[in-house]
Design a protein around this motif. Structure first.
Motif, PDB file in Angstrom:
ATOM      1  N   LYS A 120       6.580  12.734  -7.535  1.00  0.00           N
ATOM      2  CA  LYS A 120       5.237  12.336  -7.118  1.00  0.00           C
ATOM      3  C   LYS A 120       4.578  11.584  -8.269  1.00  0.00           C
ATOM      4  CE  LYS A 120       3.044  15.380  -4.678  1.00  0.00           C
ATOM      5  NZ  LYS A 120       2.211  16.505  -4.207  1.00  0.00           N
ATOM      6  N   VAL A 121       4.037  10.385  -7.966  1.00  0.00           N
ATOM      7  CA  VAL A 121       3.404   9.566  -9.004  1.00  0.00           C
ATOM      8  C   VAL A 121       1.973   9.200  -8.613  1.00  0.00           C
ATOM      9  CG1 VAL A 121       5.543   8.589  -9.923  1.00  0.00           C
ATOM     10  CG2 VAL A 121       4.355   7.415  -8.064  1.00  0.00           C
ATOM     11  N   LEU A 122       1.139   9.098  -9.616  1.00  0.00           N
ATOM     12  CA  LEU A 122      -0.210   8.555  -9.464  1.00  0.00           C
ATOM     13  C   LEU A 122      -0.164   7.150 -10.043  1.00  0.00           C
ATOM     14  CD1 LEU A 122      -3.205   9.189  -8.659  1.00  0.00           C
ATOM     15  CD2 LEU A 122      -3.574   9.665 -11.096  1.00  0.00           C
ATOM     16  N   VAL A 123      -0.389   6.148  -9.194  1.00  0.00           N
ATOM     17  CA  VAL A 123      -0.363   4.749  -9.615  1.00  0.00           C
ATOM     18  C   VAL A 123      -1.802   4.308  -9.860  1.00  0.00           C
ATOM     19  CG1 VAL A 123       0.276   2.398  -8.989  1.00  0.00           C
ATOM     20  CG2 VAL A 123       1.726   4.315  -8.262  1.00  0.00           C
ATOM     21  N   ILE A 124      -2.131   4.065 -11.122  1.00  0.00           N
ATOM     22  CA  ILE A 124      -3.478   3.678 -11.526  1.00  0.00           C
ATOM     23  C   ILE A 124      -3.491   2.160 -11.674  1.00  0.00           C
ATOM     24  CG2 ILE A 124      -5.306   4.054 -13.225  1.00  0.00           C
ATOM     25  CD1 ILE A 124      -3.398   6.449 -14.190  1.00  0.00           C
ATOM     26  N   HIS A 125      -4.445   1.521 -11.033  1.00  0.00           N
ATOM     27  CA  HIS A 125      -4.495   0.059 -11.072  1.00  0.00           C
ATOM     28  C   HIS A 125      -5.928  -0.424 -10.881  1.00  0.00           C
ATOM     29  CE1 HIS A 125      -5.235  -0.222  -6.744  1.00  0.00           C
ATOM     30  NE2 HIS A 125      -4.399   0.803  -6.634  1.00  0.00           N
ATOM     31  N   GLY A 126      -6.155  -1.653 -11.271  1.00  0.00           N
ATOM     32  CA  GLY A 126      -7.397  -2.336 -10.963  1.00  0.00           C
ATOM     33  C   GLY A 126      -7.166  -3.225  -9.757  1.00  0.00           C
ATOM     34  N   GLN A 127      -8.221  -3.781  -9.225  1.00  0.00           N
ATOM     35  CA  GLN A 127      -8.090  -4.625  -8.035  1.00  0.00           C
ATOM     36  C   GLN A 127      -7.255  -5.874  -8.324  1.00  0.00           C
ATOM     37  OE1 GLN A 127     -11.789  -5.814  -6.229  1.00  0.00           O
ATOM     38  NE2 GLN A 127     -10.792  -7.119  -4.739  1.00  0.00           N
ATOM     39  N   LYS A 128      -7.599  -6.601  -9.378  1.00  0.00           N
ATOM     40  CA  LYS A 128      -6.873  -7.835  -9.708  1.00  0.00           C
ATOM     41  C   LYS A 128      -5.440  -7.542 -10.136  1.00  0.00           C
ATOM     42  CE  LYS A 128     -10.954 -10.459 -11.041  1.00  0.00           C
ATOM     43  NZ  LYS A 128     -11.671 -11.085 -12.142  1.00  0.00           N
ATOM     44  N   SER A 129      -5.255  -6.483 -10.918  1.00  0.00           N
ATOM     45  CA  SER A 129      -3.896  -6.157 -11.373  1.00  0.00           C
ATOM     46  C   SER A 129      -3.006  -5.783 -10.202  1.00  0.00           C
ATOM     47  CB  SER A 129      -3.920  -5.060 -12.429  1.00  0.00           C
ATOM     48  OG  SER A 129      -4.512  -3.883 -11.931  1.00  0.00           O
ATOM     49  N   TRP A 130      -3.565  -5.100  -9.213  1.00  0.00           N
ATOM     50  CA  TRP A 130      -2.752  -4.743  -8.052  1.00  0.00           C
ATOM     51  C   TRP A 130      -2.414  -5.981  -7.219  1.00  0.00           C
ATOM     52  CZ3 TRP A 130       0.758  -1.643  -6.905  1.00  0.00           C
ATOM     53  CH2 TRP A 130       1.200  -1.492  -5.591  1.00  0.00           C
ATOM     54  N   GLU A 131      -3.348  -6.914  -7.120  1.00  0.00           N
ATOM     55  CA  GLU A 131      -3.090  -8.141  -6.354  1.00  0.00           C
ATOM     56  C   GLU A 131      -1.893  -8.909  -6.902  1.00  0.00           C
ATOM     57  OE1 GLU A 131      -6.729 -10.404  -6.296  1.00  0.00           O
ATOM     58  OE2 GLU A 131      -7.754  -8.917  -5.048  1.00  0.00           O
ATOM     59  N   VAL A 132      -1.755  -8.971  -8.234  1.00  0.00           N
ATOM     60  CA  VAL A 132      -0.626  -9.709  -8.811  1.00  0.00           C
ATOM     61  C   VAL A 132       0.658  -8.883  -8.838  1.00  0.00           C
ATOM     62  CG1 VAL A 132      -2.077 -11.243 -10.182  1.00  0.00           C
ATOM     63  CG2 VAL A 132      -1.155  -9.186 -11.232  1.00  0.00           C
ATOM     64  N   THR A 133       0.546  -7.567  -8.801  1.00  0.00           N
ATOM     65  CA  THR A 133       1.722  -6.702  -8.898  1.00  0.00           C
ATOM     66  C   THR A 133       2.282  -6.306  -7.535  1.00  0.00           C
ATOM     67  OG1 THR A 133       0.836  -5.820 -10.969  1.00  0.00           O
ATOM     68  CG2 THR A 133       2.615  -4.577  -9.946  1.00  0.00           C
ATOM     69  N   GLU A 134       1.440  -6.199  -6.546  1.00  0.00           N
ATOM     70  CA  GLU A 134       1.881  -5.702  -5.234  1.00  0.00           C
ATOM     71  C   GLU A 134       3.112  -6.416  -4.683  1.00  0.00           C
ATOM     72  OE1 GLU A 134      -0.008  -4.342  -0.978  1.00  0.00           O
ATOM     73  OE2 GLU A 134      -0.992  -5.986  -2.056  1.00  0.00           O
ATOM     74  N   PRO A 135       3.218  -7.760  -4.783  1.00  0.00           N
ATOM     75  CA  PRO A 135       4.420  -8.411  -4.254  1.00  0.00           C
ATOM     76  C   PRO A 135       5.718  -7.974  -4.955  1.00  0.00           C
ATOM     77  CG  PRO A 135       2.694 -10.029  -4.657  1.00  0.00           C
ATOM     78  CD  PRO A 135       2.218  -8.742  -5.250  1.00  0.00           C
ATOM     79  N   PHE A 136       5.616  -7.455  -6.169  1.00  0.00           N
ATOM     80  CA  PHE A 136       6.786  -7.038  -6.944  1.00  0.00           C
ATOM     81  C   PHE A 136       7.035  -5.533  -6.867  1.00  0.00           C
ATOM     82  CE2 PHE A 136       4.985 -10.812  -8.904  1.00  0.00           C
ATOM     83  CZ  PHE A 136       6.097 -11.646  -9.027  1.00  0.00           C
ATOM     84  N   PHE A 137       6.038  -4.785  -6.401  1.00  0.00           N
ATOM     85  CA  PHE A 137       6.128  -3.322  -6.422  1.00  0.00           C
ATOM     86  C   PHE A 137       6.984  -2.841  -5.252  1.00  0.00           C
ATOM     87  CE2 PHE A 137       4.732   1.095  -6.407  1.00  0.00           C
ATOM     88  CZ  PHE A 137       4.666   1.356  -7.772  1.00  0.00           C
ATOM     89  N   PRO A 138       8.017  -2.053  -5.556  1.00  0.00           N
ATOM     90  CA  PRO A 138       8.914  -1.618  -4.490  1.00  0.00           C
ATOM     91  C   PRO A 138       8.303  -0.513  -3.631  1.00  0.00           C
ATOM     92  CG  PRO A 138       9.525  -0.577  -6.546  1.00  0.00           C
ATOM     93  CD  PRO A 138       8.394  -1.528  -6.862  1.00  0.00           C
ATOM     94  N   SER A 139       8.836  -0.387  -2.449  1.00  0.00           N
ATOM     95  CA  SER A 139       8.482   0.730  -1.590  1.00  0.00           C
ATOM     96  C   SER A 139       9.244   1.938  -2.122  1.00  0.00           C
ATOM     97  CB  SER A 139       8.903   0.427  -0.152  1.00  0.00           C
ATOM     98  OG  SER A 139       8.717   1.556   0.647  1.00  0.00           O
ATOM     99  N   LEU A 140       8.533   2.946  -2.540  1.00  0.00           N
ATOM    100  CA  LEU A 140       9.172   4.145  -3.077  1.00  0.00           C
ATOM    101  C   LEU A 140       9.386   5.124  -1.922  1.00  0.00           C
ATOM    102  CD1 LEU A 140       7.076   4.483  -6.367  1.00  0.00           C
ATOM    103  CD2 LEU A 140       9.295   3.372  -6.058  1.00  0.00           C
ATOM    104  N   GLU A 141      10.562   5.060  -1.324  1.00  0.00           N
ATOM    105  CA  GLU A 141      10.854   5.813  -0.103  1.00  0.00           C
ATOM    106  C   GLU A 141      10.866   7.321  -0.312  1.00  0.00           C
ATOM    107  OE1 GLU A 141      11.031   4.340   2.853  1.00  0.00           O
ATOM    108  OE2 GLU A 141      10.766   2.366   1.929  1.00  0.00           O
ATOM    109  N   ASN A 142      11.420   7.772  -1.425  1.00  0.00           N
ATOM    110  CA  ASN A 142      11.592   9.212  -1.656  1.00  0.00           C
ATOM    111  C   ASN A 142      10.681   9.762  -2.750  1.00  0.00           C
ATOM    112  OD1 ASN A 142      13.739   9.521   0.291  1.00  0.00           O
ATOM    113  ND2 ASN A 142      14.962   8.291  -1.126  1.00  0.00           N
ATOM    114  N   ILE A 143       9.710   8.971  -3.158  1.00  0.00           N
ATOM    115  CA  ILE A 143       8.752   9.389  -4.190  1.00  0.00           C
ATOM    116  C   ILE A 143       7.374   9.306  -3.561  1.00  0.00           C
ATOM    117  CG2 ILE A 143       7.824   8.901  -6.486  1.00  0.00           C
ATOM    118  CD1 ILE A 143      10.696   9.113  -7.023  1.00  0.00           C
TER     119      ILE A 143
END
Length: 190
Positions: free
Chosen positions: A35-58
């Motif tokens: 289990k992870v807590l992903v801490i992000h800002g709005q702009k940082s998430w906008e640039v990272t979301e396309p690269f962030f994988p779907s964590l199926e089992n986490i």
């Protein structure tokens, strides 16, 4: 005269490559992270979301930070991580956000994974957090006992940062110093 020499290294694992996040779930699973807590800002998430994988089992809890690495914000992150039973904290963003993740993770003795979105910060590497008040004024820096578990640099993410931050990061690398962080100079990390 104090003769104690204390050395803190950088992250335990460092990777800088295209698609660096594609094996994130495998790495988390190997570390027994469920289990992870992903801490992000709005702009940082906008640039990272396309690269962030779907964590199926986490189990993944997303947490938007308030803009400062301040004591109240650290407490807010710690409370969220504790309430959700997070095994690790993933910080996605610039220097203040990465410092926030390190500070909260160290306080909770949780693993810390950092994904910087700006090339102009040394926060991803340094084992300290610069603390500000809620108005953005410098308060102190805290040196951490626990080092960052993983530092994952995605060039595609960094290339989407504002150009002035990219130039500042290149300038710091060329000079071999971290000009943006008062605390780096105060503790002579560079």
């Amino acid at each position: 005269m104090n003769t104690l020499l204390e050395v803190r290294s950088g992250p335990a694992y460092y990777a800088c490559k295209a698609n660096v996040l594609e094996n994130l779930e495998v790495k988390l699973s190997r570390g027994n992270i469920r289990k992870v807590l992903v801490i992000h800002g709005q702009k940082s998430w906008e640039v990272t979301e396309p690269f962030f994988p779907s964590l199926e089992n986490i189990e993944t809890i997303f947490f938007t930070y308030g803009g400062e690495c301040s004591d109240p914000e650290i407490e807010r992150v710690k409370k969220a991580a504790f309430e959700h039973g997070a095994d690790a904290l993933i910080g996605i963003g610039g220097g203040k956000l990465l410092d926030l993740a390190k500070s909260a993770g160290n306080s909770l003795q949780k693993e810390i994974i950092l994904i910087p979105t700006l090339a102009s910060t040394c926060a991803a590497w340094t084992p300290l957090s610069v603390i500000y008040d809620d108005n953005g004024s410098y308060v102190r820096y805290d040196i951490h006992e626990k080092i960052t578990w993983m530092l994952l640099i995605g060039p595609g993410i960094l290339l989407n940062s504002p150009i002035n931050y990219l130039r500042a990061g290149i300038g710091e690398m060329v000079r071999g110093q971290c000009t943006g962080r008062k605390a780096c100079h105060q503790v002579r990390l560079y």
